[in-house]
Design a protein around this motif. Structure first.
Motif, PDB file in Angstrom:
ATOM      1  N   VAL A 196       7.177  10.113   4.202  1.00  0.00           N
ATOM      2  CA  VAL A 196       6.930   9.052   5.182  1.00  0.00           C
ATOM      3  C   VAL A 196       5.859   9.501   6.172  1.00  0.00           C
ATOM      4  CG1 VAL A 196       7.969   7.620   6.982  1.00  0.00           C
ATOM      5  CG2 VAL A 196       9.278   8.168   4.933  1.00  0.00           C
ATOM      6  N   GLU A 197       5.922  10.784   6.507  1.00  0.00           N
ATOM      7  CA  GLU A 197       4.901  11.303   7.422  1.00  0.00           C
ATOM      8  C   GLU A 197       3.510  11.268   6.781  1.00  0.00           C
ATOM      9  OE1 GLU A 197       7.687  14.124  10.206  1.00  0.00           O
ATOM     10  OE2 GLU A 197       6.646  15.010   8.496  1.00  0.00           O
ATOM     11  N   TYR A 198       3.485  11.537   5.488  1.00  0.00           N
ATOM     12  CA  TYR A 198       2.225  11.432   4.754  1.00  0.00           C
ATOM     13  C   TYR A 198       1.688  10.001   4.826  1.00  0.00           C
ATOM     14  CZ  TYR A 198      -0.754  10.661   0.702  1.00  0.00           C
ATOM     15  OH  TYR A 198      -1.759  10.254  -0.125  1.00  0.00           O
ATOM     16  N   LEU A 199       2.577   9.029   4.592  1.00  0.00           N
ATOM     17  CA  LEU A 199       2.164   7.622   4.659  1.00  0.00           C
ATOM     18  C   LEU A 199       1.589   7.307   6.040  1.00  0.00           C
ATOM     19  CD1 LEU A 199       5.166   5.810   2.899  1.00  0.00           C
ATOM     20  CD2 LEU A 199       2.885   6.265   1.971  1.00  0.00           C
ATOM     21  N   ARG A 200       2.256   7.872   7.031  1.00  0.00           N
ATOM     22  CA  ARG A 200       1.849   7.613   8.407  1.00  0.00           C
ATOM     23  C   ARG A 200       0.445   8.160   8.680  1.00  0.00           C
ATOM     24  NH1 ARG A 200       5.908   7.110  12.939  1.00  0.00           N
ATOM     25  NH2 ARG A 200       4.640   7.078  14.833  1.00  0.00           N
ATOM     26  N   THR A 201       0.168   9.388   8.194  1.00  0.00           N
ATOM     27  CA  THR A 201      -1.173   9.936   8.428  1.00  0.00           C
ATOM     28  C   THR A 201      -2.223   9.136   7.658  1.00  0.00           C
ATOM     29  OG1 THR A 201      -0.847  11.522   6.649  1.00  0.00           O
ATOM     30  CG2 THR A 201      -0.455  12.316   8.882  1.00  0.00           C
ATOM     31  N   GLN A 202      -1.834   8.646   6.519  1.00  0.00           N
ATOM     32  CA  GLN A 202      -2.770   7.901   5.700  1.00  0.00           C
ATOM     33  C   GLN A 202      -3.080   6.530   6.319  1.00  0.00           C
ATOM     34  OE1 GLN A 202      -3.729   9.787   3.319  1.00  0.00           O
ATOM     35  NE2 GLN A 202      -5.061   8.440   2.136  1.00  0.00           N
ATOM     36  N   LEU A 203      -2.038   5.876   6.776  1.00  0.00           N
ATOM     37  CA  LEU A 203      -2.186   4.503   7.262  1.00  0.00           C
ATOM     38  C   LEU A 203      -2.562   4.462   8.740  1.00  0.00           C
ATOM     39  CD1 LEU A 203       0.903   3.068   5.412  1.00  0.00           C
ATOM     40  CD2 LEU A 203      -1.452   2.379   5.012  1.00  0.00           C
TER      41      LEU A 203
ATOM     42  N   GLU B  61      -6.108   3.819   7.475  1.00  0.00           N
ATOM     43  CA  GLU B  61      -6.166   2.476   6.902  1.00  0.00           C
ATOM     44  C   GLU B  61      -5.708   1.411   7.882  1.00  0.00           C
ATOM     45  OE1 GLU B  61      -5.024   4.426   2.592  1.00  0.00           O
ATOM     46  OE2 GLU B  61      -3.946   2.668   3.284  1.00  0.00           O
ATOM     47  N   GLY B  62      -4.947   1.850   8.855  1.00  0.00           N
ATOM     48  CA  GLY B  62      -4.346   0.923   9.812  1.00  0.00           C
ATOM     49  C   GLY B  62      -5.336  -0.030  10.462  1.00  0.00           C
TER      50      GLY B  62
ATOM     51  N   ARG C  50       0.837  -1.202   0.000  1.00  0.00           N
ATOM     52  CA  ARG C  50       0.000   0.000   0.000  1.00  0.00           C
ATOM     53  C   ARG C  50       0.876   1.258   0.000  1.00  0.00           C
ATOM     54  NH1 ARG C  50      -4.119   2.632  -1.789  1.00  0.00           N
ATOM     55  NH2 ARG C  50      -5.097   4.059  -0.318  1.00  0.00           N
ATOM     56  N   MET C  51       1.978   1.188   0.763  1.00  0.00           N
ATOM     57  CA  MET C  51       2.904   2.323   0.800  1.00  0.00           C
ATOM     58  C   MET C  51       3.455   2.602  -0.588  1.00  0.00           C
ATOM     59  SD  MET C  51       5.118   1.755   4.210  1.00  0.00           S
ATOM     60  CE  MET C  51       4.717   2.603   5.721  1.00  0.00           C
ATOM     61  N   ALA C  52       3.863   1.547  -1.251  1.00  0.00           N
ATOM     62  CA  ALA C  52       4.396   1.704  -2.600  1.00  0.00           C
ATOM     63  C   ALA C  52       3.357   2.356  -3.493  1.00  0.00           C
ATOM     64  CB  ALA C  52       4.797   0.339  -3.141  1.00  0.00           C
TER      65      ALA C  52
END
Lengths: 458, 118
Positions: free
Chosen positions: A69-76, B54-55, A48-50
């Motif tokens: 990476v921070e964007y990924l973190r907020t998203q996930l 999503e987590g 999903r990150m990719a």
């Protein structure tokens, strides 16, 4: 400046800054730990990150940075979001789950005090509001209590405070839920019924009008109080040249304290009014604390000294009055000459005349004579200072003459100007003839036996 | 942990539990019409404001496949990472039917209670 390296995510190669790579590694490790060491989850997260990075345009020659990476973190989501559901109960065993009192401005009518209390006590907000309204009828204590709580209880500003307000543990899960919940409640509010909107707008208008009234009354009280206090300090309360209050430093202090208390209460009222109109408390906390402090000092000094000086003020006031009583033969008519006093004609079984004067004035000049059943009260020679401020007994006259008589046929007045004439006749009809003006005025209707006027109009 | 704290925790949990219970039902609904790409599941749940991050979803999907409610397969993608597609197993379909029934019954009951109180 930025060292870069290669990283594989979902079988895709990315160029990544060293610091971003470290952040990413830590995040993935945390996710793995929280999801119970599940490789499957981590694999899916990496894919999903990719995907997210490619969507974001950070692929190929572009370098993945910390902000990505921070964007990924907020998203996930935070690692805590990957916790397996079955372990949830344990996470709330946290000290922070103890409920705290905050003002709930999201559901506020005025400042969220009632809504906050309702959260704290786990009851419906309507109940708390009704209690406040009910308390208002007990000397306005509901309003006072509301204002005090408004000042003392902080507003729930952050999400964690909103959670604490509802007794929820401050963990990532709950914060997310609170955020989602806020959206849902917003949506619910938008589609709320027309009736609800009408009630809300009526309540809003009422609050604004009340606020405006508070401001007007508060400002009027401050100005009026200031004028009265200045007048009291300069001239004092007194009558016929005799000061009653304030006499001496202590009483001046009482007066000043009284004004301070009045001014503070009025400004509090005005401030509340402004807050009601603007739906927002615009006064900083320290100012309110200072106001309350000054109020307490002024109130204790004022009340303490007030108790001290009250007896001497009362003695001074009581000492003003002097009474001289005349016993007279039965009378049927009263003739009043001169108008330098206030008159009270009262029904009494024994005819009697009482001359009340203020201290220092010479009551000798008031002549009370009785001849052939006609009582003549002559005040033409009575001269006394009638100036008074605040303390004005006897209708601002220097003397009061009370005539007690069982019955009277007529009262005639022979005075150059209107005479203050109080009648307490218990249903007995008296007729007043203004001899000077020549006009006859009937004080009250006189059934069943019409009285005979003492003198004919000229 | 004394009883008081326990009560407080329970009250906070009830909303979370309600959402989590519904999330399973919603995921199954999204998977019922054949193979669905996991990112699409996420996108739809997000659009419906059922999830924020999503987590929360990945552990759920992982558990569902562990419990043989859903099955998945990897498909290679031309311009990206391999994609994971989910669909319902027969177990999943019967679970969905049960959840659907329960949900509608609950919905009706709650509606009745709400009306009764107004």
């Amino acid at each position: 400046m930025n060292e870069i390296t290669q990283v594989n995510l979902g079988r895709q190669a990315f160029t990544i800054a060293i610091d971003a790579q470290k952040l990413l590694r830590d995040y993935l490790n945390a996710v793995k730990k929280h999801s119970g060491g599940s490789e499957e989850v981590v694999e899916e997260v990496e894919n999903r990150m990719a995907e997210l990075l490619i969507e974001r345009g950070v692929s190929g020659s572009k370098v993945v940075l910390v902000k990505d990476v921070e964007y990924l973190r907020t998203q996930l989501g935070e690692p805590g979001d990957f916790d397996d559901d079955s372990e949830d109960a344990a996470s709330v065993e946290d000290d922070s789950s103890v409920r705290k009192l905050f003002r709930d401005t999201d559901n506020a009518m005025i400042a969220g005090v009632a809504a906050g209390l309702a959260n704290y006590l786990s009851v419906d907000t309507v109940i708390v509001r009704l209690i406040f309204i009910a308390l208002t009828f007990f000397g306005g204590s509901g309003i006072l209590l509301y204002i005090i709580l408004w000042l003392l209880v902080p507003e729930a500003k952050t999400n964690s405070q909103r959670l604490q307000m509802r007794g929820l543990a401050v963990n990532v899960d709950n914060i997310k839920e609170a955020l989602a919940g806020a959206d849902v409640s917003g949506a619910t509010r938008r589609v709320s019924s027309v009736v609800g909107k009408v009630i809300t707008s009526i309540a809003g208008v009422t609050l604004r009008i009340t606020g405006l009234l508070f401001v007007i009354v508060g400002v009027t009280m401050v100005i009026g109080g200031a004028v009265l206090t200045i007048y009291g300090l300069v001239r004092g309360a007194g009558v016929a040249g005799i000061p009653i209050f304030p006499v001496g430093k202590e009483e001046v202090m009482v007066l000043v304290c009284g004004f301070i208390i009045l001014a503070l209460i009025s400004s509090l009222l005005a401030m509340t009014g402004i807050a009601l109109v603007r739906r927002k408390l615009s006064v900083p906390g320290w100012a309110i604390a200072a106001v309350i402090g000054v109020f307490i000092v002024a109130a204790s000094v004022g009340v303490g000294l007030g108790f001290d000086v009250a007896p001497s003020i009362k003695a001074r006031y009581d000492g003003l009055h002097h009474t001289r009583a005349y016993s007279v033969q039965p009378i049927s008519r009263v003739h009043i000459l001169g108008n330098n006093a206030s008159y009270v004609i009262a029904r009494g079984d024994t005819p009697q005349v009482r001359v009340n004067t203020l201290g220092g004035t010479d009551a000798q000049a008031i002549k009370v004579t009785e001849q052939n059943g006609v009582l003549t009260i002559d005040t033409a020679d009575f001269r006394a200072p009638t100036n008074c401020s605040f303390v004005c007994p006897y209708g601002a006259m220097a003397a009061e003459i009370v005539v007690y008589a069982p019955n009277l046929d007529a009262i005639t007045v022979d005075a150059p100007r209107d005479t203050a004439l109080g009648l307490s006749n218990n249903g007995v009809g008296y007729e007043i003839t203004d001899a000077a003006g020549g006009a006859t005025s009937v004080a009250t209707p006189v059934p069943p036996t019409p009285p005979i006027p003492a003198s004919e109009p000229r | 942990m004394n009883q008081n704290t326990e009560q407080v925790s329970l009250m906070g949990q009830s909303e979370v539990q309600m959402r989590k219970g519904l999330l399973v039902y919603c995921v199954l609904l999204l998977c019922k019409d054949g193979k669905v790409y996991s990112s699409d599941i996420i996108k739809q749940l997000r659009a419906a404001e059922l999830i924020v991050v999503e987590g929360t979803l990945y552990p759920l999907l992982s558990r569902l496949s562990r419990d043989k409610i859903v099955e998945y397969e990897w498909q290679e993608s031309e311009q990206g990472p391999p994609r994971k597609y989910y669909w319902l197993t027969t177990n999943g379909q019967s679970l969905l039917a049960t959840l659907q029934h329960t949900y509608h019954r609950l919905h009706t009951s709650v509606k009745q209670l709400e009306k009764g109180q107004v």
